[in-house]
Design an enzyme around this catalytic site. Structure first.
Site, PDB file in Angstrom:
ATOM      1  N   GLY A   1       8.465  -6.448  21.237  1.00  0.00           N
ATOM      2  CA  GLY A   1       9.235  -5.500  20.432  1.00  0.00           C
ATOM      3  C   GLY A   1      10.645  -5.397  20.961  1.00  0.00           C
ATOM      4  O   GLY A   1      10.951  -5.852  22.072  1.00  0.00           O
TER       5      GLY A   1
ATOM      6  N   CYS B   1       9.372  -4.495  30.160  1.00  0.00           N
ATOM      7  CA  CYS B   1      10.453  -4.195  29.219  1.00  0.00           C
ATOM      8  C   CYS B   1      11.549  -5.240  29.378  1.00  0.00           C
ATOM      9  O   CYS B   1      11.920  -5.577  30.508  1.00  0.00           O
ATOM     10  CB  CYS B   1      11.008  -2.798  29.505  1.00  0.00           C
ATOM     11  N   LEU B   2      12.068  -5.731  28.258  1.00  0.00           N
ATOM     12  CA  LEU B   2      13.144  -6.723  28.314  1.00  0.00           C
ATOM     13  C   LEU B   2      14.393  -6.167  28.989  1.00  0.00           C
ATOM     14  O   LEU B   2      15.196  -6.927  29.523  1.00  0.00           O
ATOM     15  CB  LEU B   2      13.487  -7.207  26.901  1.00  0.00           C
TER      16      LEU B   2
ATOM     17  N   HIS C   1       6.410   2.403  22.973  1.00  0.00           N
ATOM     18  CA  HIS C   1       7.460   1.866  23.835  1.00  0.00           C
ATOM     19  C   HIS C   1       8.802   1.829  23.096  1.00  0.00           C
ATOM     20  O   HIS C   1       9.818   2.318  23.604  1.00  0.00           O
ATOM     21  CB  HIS C   1       7.049   0.462  24.299  1.00  0.00           C
ATOM     22  N   GLU C   2       8.809   1.272  21.882  1.00  0.00           N
ATOM     23  CA  GLU C   2      10.073   1.110  21.143  1.00  0.00           C
ATOM     24  C   GLU C   2      10.610   2.454  20.635  1.00  0.00           C
ATOM     25  O   GLU C   2      11.823   2.687  20.649  1.00  0.00           O
ATOM     26  CB  GLU C   2       9.913   0.110  19.994  1.00  0.00           C
TER      27      GLU C   2
ATOM     28  N   HIS D   1      12.468   4.011  23.347  1.00  0.00           N
ATOM     29  CA  HIS D   1      13.841   3.494  23.492  1.00  0.00           C
ATOM     30  C   HIS D   1      14.835   4.241  22.610  1.00  0.00           C
ATOM     31  O   HIS D   1      15.934   4.557  23.057  1.00  0.00           O
ATOM     32  CB  HIS D   1      13.914   2.005  23.146  1.00  0.00           C
TER      33      HIS D   1
END
Length: 165
Positions: free
Chosen positions: A51, A94-95, A136-137, A140
């Site tokens: 994501g 996480c990216l 998670h997204e 953000h």
């Protein structure tokens, strides 16, 4: 529809302040937002993510994309989590925090709502990786990172470099 461009954008990494601000609501889904979503998908795929939220590419808008292996890509504009059920322990990365994973608690099941790219209201009831990615997204776009959910910094671990022998 065939796209003429592929845009892999640079990721915003911790401690970039954009990751800690509440993102702005999308007022109008126009060509700019469609292009943003296309660029987000390209960037997510290039980084082998599940994501991506717009703040992760430095754009403070409430837009997320998720691709669970074997499923269609989900785009949510102005997403909200409306229900969380149960709890389970997961290992998450996480990216925007490359090279680390952490053990945290996420819901077993979540219900999320938002708009799709054509502006239609959509709702998803999700479990497993999809539920985890939604939490998670959406985190953000609220300025939160999974590391905020660590019970202790001992639950964060560095990934060993797979290339080392």
């Amino acid at each position: 529809v065939r796209r003429s461009h592929v845009a892999v954008l640079p990721l915003s990494l911790v401690p970039d302040p954009v990751l800690r601000h509440r993102a702005k609501r999308v007022r109008n889904i126009d060509r700019t937002v469609v292009r943003l979503v296309e660029d987000m998908i390209d960037t997510m795929k290039a980084n082998e993510g599940v994501g991506l939220a717009a703040p992760q590419i430095g754009i403070s808008l409430r837009v997320i994309v998720i691709e669970i292996p074997g499923k269609d890509i989900v785009t949510l504009i102005n997403p909200e989590l409306v229900k969380r059920i149960g709890e389970r322990e997961v290992s998450e990365g996480c990216l925007s925090i490359p090279g680390y994973r952490g053990v945290i608690n996420r819901a077993q099941c979540v219900t999320a709502k938002g708009l799709d790219l054509s502006g239609r209201a959509v709702r998803f009831k999700a479990t497993d990786l999809f539920a985890q990615a939604l939490e998670h997204e959406v985190g953000h776009i609220q300025g939160a990172l999974y590391t905020d959910l660590l019970a202790s910094m001992d639950d964060l671990y560095k990934l060993e470099d797979a290339d080392r022998e």
